[in-house]
Design a protein around this motif. Sequence first.
Motif, PDB file in Angstrom:
ATOM      1  N   VAL A 112       0.940  -1.349  -0.100  1.00 51.75           N
ATOM      2  CA  VAL A 112       0.043   0.105   0.136  1.00 51.75           C
ATOM      3  C   VAL A 112       0.924   1.185   0.176  1.00 51.75           C
ATOM      4  CG1 VAL A 112      -1.763   1.371   1.461  1.00 51.75           C
ATOM      5  CG2 VAL A 112      -1.812  -1.308   1.090  1.00 51.75           C
ATOM      6  N   THR A 113       0.370   2.182  -0.485  1.00 48.93           N
ATOM      7  CA  THR A 113       1.158   3.509  -0.662  1.00 48.93           C
ATOM      8  C   THR A 113       1.815   3.900   0.774  1.00 48.93           C
ATOM      9  OG1 THR A 113      -0.251   4.600  -2.205  1.00 48.93           O
ATOM     10  CG2 THR A 113       0.935   5.921  -0.906  1.00 48.93           C
ATOM     11  N   ILE A 156       1.374   4.756  -6.279  1.00 51.37           N
ATOM     12  CA  ILE A 156       0.408   3.689  -6.520  1.00 51.37           C
ATOM     13  C   ILE A 156       0.395   3.390  -7.826  1.00 51.37           C
ATOM     14  CG2 ILE A 156      -1.545   4.742  -5.102  1.00 51.37           C
ATOM     15  CD1 ILE A 156      -1.859   5.170  -9.011  1.00 51.37           C
ATOM     16  N   TYR A 160      -1.131  -0.500  -3.839  1.00 49.31           N
ATOM     17  CA  TYR A 160      -2.429   0.082  -3.670  1.00 49.31           C
ATOM     18  C   TYR A 160      -2.607   1.368  -3.177  1.00 49.31           C
ATOM     19  CZ  TYR A 160      -3.599  -4.917  -5.532  1.00 49.31           C
ATOM     20  OH  TYR A 160      -3.632  -5.893  -6.147  1.00 49.31           O
ATOM     21  N   ALA A 161      -3.890   2.030  -3.512  1.00 53.28           N
ATOM     22  CA  ALA A 161      -3.996   3.171  -2.673  1.00 53.28           C
ATOM     23  C   ALA A 161      -4.262   3.046  -1.493  1.00 53.28           C
ATOM     24  CB  ALA A 161      -5.087   3.963  -3.607  1.00 53.28           C
ATOM     25  N   ALA A 184      -1.617   9.214  -5.588  1.00 52.31           N
ATOM     26  CA  ALA A 184      -1.442   8.480  -3.930  1.00 52.31           C
ATOM     27  C   ALA A 184      -1.650   9.394  -3.098  1.00 52.31           C
ATOM     28  CB  ALA A 184       0.247   8.351  -3.808  1.00 52.31           C
TER      29      ALA A 184
END
Length: 538
Positions: free
Chosen positions: A64-65, A122, A146-147, A331
């Motif tokens: 994740v970001t 992202i 992923y965001a 992001a």
Amino acid sequence: MRETHLLLLVCGVLACFTLSLVKAEDPYRFYTWTVTYGTIYPLGVPQQGILINGQFPGPRLDVVTNDNIILNLINKLDEPFLLTWNGIKQRKNSWQDGVLGTNCPIPPNSNYTYKFQTKDQIGTYTYFPSTLMHRTAGGFGGLNVYARSVIPVPYPRPAEDFTLLVGDWYKNNHKNLQQLLDSGNTLPFPDAILINGQAHSTFSGDQGKTYMFRISNVGHSTSFNFRIQGHTMKLVEVEGSHVIQGMYDSLDVHVGQSLSVLVTLNQAPKDYYIVASTRFTKQVLTATSVLHYSNSQSSVSGPLPAGPTYQIQWSMKQARTFRWNLTANAARPNPQGSFHYGKITPSKTIILANSAALINGKQRYAVNRVSYINPDTPLKLADYYNIPDVFSMDTIQANPTEGPAFYGSSVMPTSLHDFIEVVFQNNENTIQSWHLDGYDYWVVGYGRGQWTQASRNTYNLVDALTRHTAQVYPNSWTAILVSLDNQGMWNIRSAMWARQYLGQQLYLRVWTSTKSLANEYDIPSNAILCGKAVGRHA
């Protein structure tokens, strides 16, 4: 009593403050990967592959970001080894880039722990070996960022993600391929094209649902065209950029590039071909997989959906349709288009021309006449410790010049916060693919023939998308704009691995005299030291 109440109140405030600090720290993800040889059968015959935790391709990294990645890599090969993180910006941290200009390779039966953050990113990325010709044996995998849940994406959440690693492949052992190059020869034409390391695979979904296909070219030399029988694809993301969403019957993906599409299973319940076929090659290699509807009534059938073969103008026209979605966030909450790149005057123009040169009768590749060789001491370490006679910033010029090619460890000097224009000039009859570590850049123009200053009149200065790898068509040019906001020593290279191995690369030194952790992190305490840096303190 009052003092007790006040003390409890203060303790409560401190507890809340401490809790907020704990919550404020970005998550950590820990991995241990062991790299080994193993027997694989991608084309039905046994061959030696490079496995990560016993897997070919390697494990998929789903993060994740802003996640902090702590990855302990154990090298059980008989050769030094490194992984590079293709498209991860490594903010202020070229120490973790994983290429020979910044890192000493991990010796056999040793380990190194990568520590990096997917800061403000992202998108769809990959990782792969950057040492020798290891990439032709495996060791690559998908890396999806992923965001964060609080940051919306500009499309409905798909039912599932599919990662498709597509690339050309050789039956020959990677050491034999390396020996061919070392002896002055070129690589033969690949034996096949694979999807996820297989000649055949299946992706299943439910009728009526929408799925994301994350497609990456992990090959060595060939572009491919991707299509799905009976279905259109909605392009939504390219290497971290949300794009203006358009529908496509097929998409070209060049070496080192990644993109994401949404596909809705809105056809009759049966199985359909997924096809990837090579582009700009006399012999066309094709790989097929199957899109399987869960309520399918029949197996895949019919002719494969046709795709383009050599049409350069078709591909260039499609590339120009890839445009930034200026209103979508990436992001972070602010829109992608809040930085008006087209209104900034570049401080410098660099023209990089590739060539296929012979040096001492052996095949080499060069950039502005310089065919890069890796010194025993990584450039980054030599720069950090002020070690002389490792590289020169006078070797390569910012414009092509006439004359024979020659060897050099070429570094081009730039300054932190410069905004530069780079033109990739391709005077060869083969397509090229160029990658810049540590950055993404605006791809503002494509054109045939020689670039001139008048070519700027054709630039897209409004909504060109950012990406980390750009194709340059035969006898053509591609122009990019780069904001140099990431200090370090960064690799510019051909994504076509044999060309990179034989010299089509250089390094960009993004430097400032102001030493600050706000600009760049210190050398890691676990840094491997080699060459002239042996014995120095990390």
